[in-house]
Enzyme design. Structure first.
Site, mmCIF file in Angstrom:
data_model
loop_
_atom_site.group_PDB
_atom_site.id
_atom_site.type_symbol
_atom_site.label_atom_id
_atom_site.label_comp_id
_atom_site.label_asym_id
_atom_site.label_seq_id
_atom_site.Cartn_x
_atom_site.Cartn_y
_atom_site.Cartn_z
ATOM 1 N N ASP A 94 0.878 -1.160 0.000
ATOM 2 C CA ASP A 94 0.000 0.000 0.000
ATOM 3 C C ASP A 94 0.924 1.220 0.000
ATOM 4 O OD1 ASP A 94 -2.049 1.791 0.033
ATOM 5 O OD2 ASP A 94 -3.130 0.861 1.693
HETATM 6 C C1 BGC Z 1 -4.864 3.392 -0.047
HETATM 7 C C2 BGC Z 1 -4.935 2.397 -1.183
HETATM 8 C C3 BGC Z 1 -4.700 3.109 -2.470
HETATM 9 C C4 BGC Z 1 -3.363 3.816 -2.411
HETATM 10 C C5 BGC Z 1 -3.006 4.568 -3.679
HETATM 11 C C6 BGC Z 1 -3.613 4.220 -0.086
HETATM 12 O O1 BGC Z 1 -3.661 5.248 0.850
HETATM 13 O O2 BGC Z 1 -4.954 2.710 1.185
HETATM 14 O O3 BGC Z 1 -6.176 1.759 -1.185
HETATM 15 O O4 BGC Z 1 -4.774 2.205 -3.542
HETATM 16 O O5 BGC Z 1 -3.377 4.739 -1.353
HETATM 17 O O6 BGC Z 1 -3.786 5.699 -3.792
#
Ligand code: BGC
Length: 758
Positions: free
Chosen positions: A233
């Protein structure tokens, strides 16, 4: 992957320098992987996800993701469709949009379980039930990937809250993990092989998911046969070397030159095996190269077609919660009060990384007007989406409601009550909204509440005074039209809740253990999540899992099973006749639950194991079938570290919701599973005698116990054998040492060996 491709990738890797290999495992910017031009390795572009493509204008800006794309309903709405075909179609549309917008991989779906309705991100997740969540995720992934575009199944794992999401440790026992929190991922991985899996921010039982070898490698790759790669993530990685060793191929976002250097140093220093790095590069390159097989760009966004699809999907997501006196669909009304600011400014998606810049947005009021014919529409905003209380707005709305024949109250839960990044403070509407509903319903008996929110709400304060309630979720950009379709009966609502709506927050399973403290959140309710908990506690809820009304009614008849007695390896097919007994066409979601009569471990009273959505014309009957495999009857036994199919009786419960079981059959499972004995030197007497081989081995010992057991006043008022039952055999033998041919330790070890050799 073909052997040729494997060969090519191996060859490619052999041509890469250590520096290139370390570098490719971290993004070049917020949304792209590192290209290696000298070897013709392109970069791959990833974008959020899940319910629309959130394409960045510039790849080095994490926030500027604002290229217009179709915003479809969010996951909690999608799950309420229970419609695999529709979700597949949605996936295809998302895949097409990725192609048009030059995106190789879509960051979704999110399959995390709704442990608590307070999780701020529940709107992005499907369900409290792992079977439903897993089925939805798998069809979503298959739809997107059928277009040659990748997905990222997220957030792996036990990311069920926003509170301290970067640091908190989810403390979850093994069985709960397997049956609840991993099961949806497992189903999606096995059925759909997402190109990537995104690790969660949080820790799982003390280890960051981004560096959790058991999770990312042992379970995901080795046990489940996963073929893609793991991406972090955004910002989840702490120790890059540890995360690579654990199985995390791609760190995002980049660039992270110091971490890349740390990987190079670790290989030089011998703390990271270069073969491990090569394996991570191989997993990543396989997908980067596969992405190239589908050319991106060169097509145009199907703006109109996908907006129409978004409206059709939104219509299927709507759950009619209450409809006293058949108030809906609206007929013959001439003057309609339309109240609520979200009638003018649709509340159709949630905040955070899933926030899509829509291609257009249906205004609910305008869509209503378009279907209302000659009826007059009068509007009052009623409330604001910001905090605060304004009696004057309520007074204005009451006057409007009084002057009309029916009041439609559009109630959207404001972002300060629900978003990514923070959990919900409560599960209530705002004070202003509650006061508004009560005041309007007091003067207008024909009041319909239309809700836009992402997760369960409490309604006990106001629902008794309102004859009709429609749950319209975060309905996507075309949801305003879909609401009008449902209100006027152009669409017969057929959605059903994928999560329980409790009476109050303190009733919820995780209440005492949410959101945790001092860095840990204890999943103390174990496997009893959602309806599994309310069933076990025999606790009333506002609306049960699987519930939803229709403008028609359905009858269930003739439940049949393929065999009354069956073997686990053969599974079972369940069929039932469903009839539309009303006067309009409609869709019913037939749910199949399994109840185990008796098991060695405590099991939920029922668990969803299959469902079918069936469309029926008035008077029409169809036979629907569901096949249940051995997993449908199994539980995870941590002692075996495996799924266990126990022989015995099971009820097959077929119903219209988890609380409305219409037909039941009892079947007998004959397990073919050979399990090793669990007896060890610390097993209790009770455990020995409940194991057939143990009981046989113990016969002479039991006779000796009987012969030498104390009697009369020597018993000290105790039932001697009841007391022995929970004592380890070893300890009991110590009491009877004088009667043994050898010392207790030797004796128990001999008996254990005898059982294991039996
Ligand atoms: C989120 C993800 C997301 C990623 C990219 C993170 O803060 O938890 O779900 O895909 O950011 O934006």
């Amino acid at each position: 992957m073909t052997t040729d491709q494997t060969h090519d990738i191996k060859q490619l890797i052999s041509q890469m320098t250590l520096e290139e290999k370390a570098a490719i495992c971290t993004g070049v910017n917020a949304w792209q992987t590192v290209p290696v031009e000298r070897l013709g390795i392109p970069s791959m572009w990833v974008s959020d996800g899940p319910h629309g493509v959130r394409r960045a204008t510039v790849p080095d800006d994490m926030m500027a993701a604002n290229v217009p794309a179709t915003c479809f309903p969010t996951a909690s709405a999608l799950a309420a469709t229970w419609d695999r075909d529709l979700i597949y179609e949605l996936g295809q549309a998302l895949g097409e949009e990725c192609i048009a917008l030059n995106v190789d991989l879509l960051l979704g779906p999110g399959v995390n379980i709704k442990r608590s309705p307070l999780c701020g991100r529940n709107f992005e997740y499907f369900s409290e039930d792992p079977y439903l969540a897993g089925e939805m995720a798998a069809t979503f992934i298959n739809g997107v990937q059928s277009k040659g575009v990748g997905t990222s199944l997220k957030h792996f794992a036990a990311n069920n809250q926003e509170f301290q999401r970067f640091s908190i440790s989810a403390e979850v026992d093994d069985r709960t993990l397997r049956e609840i929190y991993l099961a949806g991922f497992e189903r999606a991985v096995k059925q759909a092989q997402p190109w990537s899996v995104m690790c969660a921010y949080n820790k799982l039982n003390g280890t960051l998911c981004s560096q959790h070898h058991w999770l990312l490698t042992d379970v995901l790759h080795d046990e489940w046969g996963y073929k893609g790669f793991v991406v972090s993530d955004w910002g989840a990685v702490d120790d890059r070397v540890a995360s690579l060793a654990a199985g995390l191929a791609l760190e995002m976002p980049g660039p992270q030159p110091r971490r890349v250097q740390a990987v190079i140093d670790a290989v030089h220093g011998g703390t990271l095996d270069e073969a491990r790095l090569d394996e991570m590069v191989r997993q990543l390159l396989a997908i980067v190269l596969r992405a190239q097989e589908t050319p991106k760009g060169g097509t145009r966004l199907n703006v109109d077609g996908h907006h129409a699809l978004a409206r059709r999907i939104a219509g299927e997501t709507m759950v009619l919660l209450k409809n006293e006196g058949g108030l809906l669909p609206l007929r013959g009304v001439n003057k309609i009060a339309v109240i609520g600011v979200t009638a003018r400014e649709a509340h159709y998606q949630g905040g955070g990384s899933a926030h899509v810049t829509p291609t257009r947005v249906d205004v609910p009021f305008d869509e209503l007007a378009a279907l209302a014919g000659d009826a007059e529409l009068i509007y009052a905003p009623g409330y604001k989406m910001e905090e605060g209380f304004a009696q004057a707005m309520i007074d204005e709305a009451v006057a409007v409601a009084r002057a009309a024949e029916v009041a439609l109250l559009y109630i959207g839960l404001p972002p300060f009550k629900e978003s990514e990044g923070y959990d919900r403070p409560d599960i209530d509407l705002t004070d202003q909204q509650v006061a508004l509903i009560k005041a309007v319903a007091a003067v207008q008996p024909k009041t319909v509440v239309i809700l836009n929110n992402g997760s369960a709400l409490a309604m006990s304060d106001w629902i008794d005074g309102v004859p009709a309630v429609l749950e319209a979720w975060m309905m996507g950009q075309a949801g305003g039209g879909a609401i009008a379709d449902v209100l006027f009966g152009k669409v017969n609502p057929g959605g059903k809740l994928a999560e329980t709506f409790p009476l109050k927050l303190s009733d919820t399973p995780s209440h005492i253990n949410f959101p945790g403290e001092v860095g840990q959140v204890c999943y103390g309710e174990g496997i009893f999540v959602g309806y599994r908990y309310y069933d076990e506690k025999d606790m009333p809820v506002l609306f049960p899992f699987g519930y939803g009304l229709s403008y028609t009614s359905f009858a269930y008849n003739n439940l049949t099973v393929s065999a009354k007695t069956f073997k686990d390896v053969d599974g079972l097919t369940v069929s039932v006749d469903v009839t539309n007994t009303g006067s309009v066409a409609g869709k019913e979601i037939v749910q199949v639950y399994v109840h185990d009569h008796e098991a060695k471990l405590r099991r939920p009273q029922k668990e969803l194991k299959g469902f079918v959505k069936v469309a029926l014309e008035p008077g029409e009957t169809k036979t629907v079938s569901v096949t249940l495999d051995n997993r449908a009857f199994a539980y995870w036994d941590p002692r075996y570290n495996d799924w266990v199919n126990e022989s015995g009786q099971f009820d097959i419960l077929v119903g219209s919701s988890s609380a409305d079981i219409r037909e039941t059959a009892t079947v007998t499972l004959e397990s073919t599973q050979q399990l090793p004995p669990l007896i060890n030197r610390y097993s209790t007497l009770g455990e020995w005698v409940s194991d057939p081989a143990g009981a046989a081995a113990l016969t002479p010992i039991m006779q000796m116990f009987q012969a030498h057991a104390p009697t009369g006043s020597d018993m000290h008022g105790i039932d001697f054998f009841s007391m022995l039952r929970d004592m380890p055999l070893l300890k009991i033998l110590g009491w009877f040492a004088g009667n043994l041919p050898t010392d207790p330790d030797t004796m128990v070890d001999q008996l254990v060996a005898q059982v294991h050799n039996a």
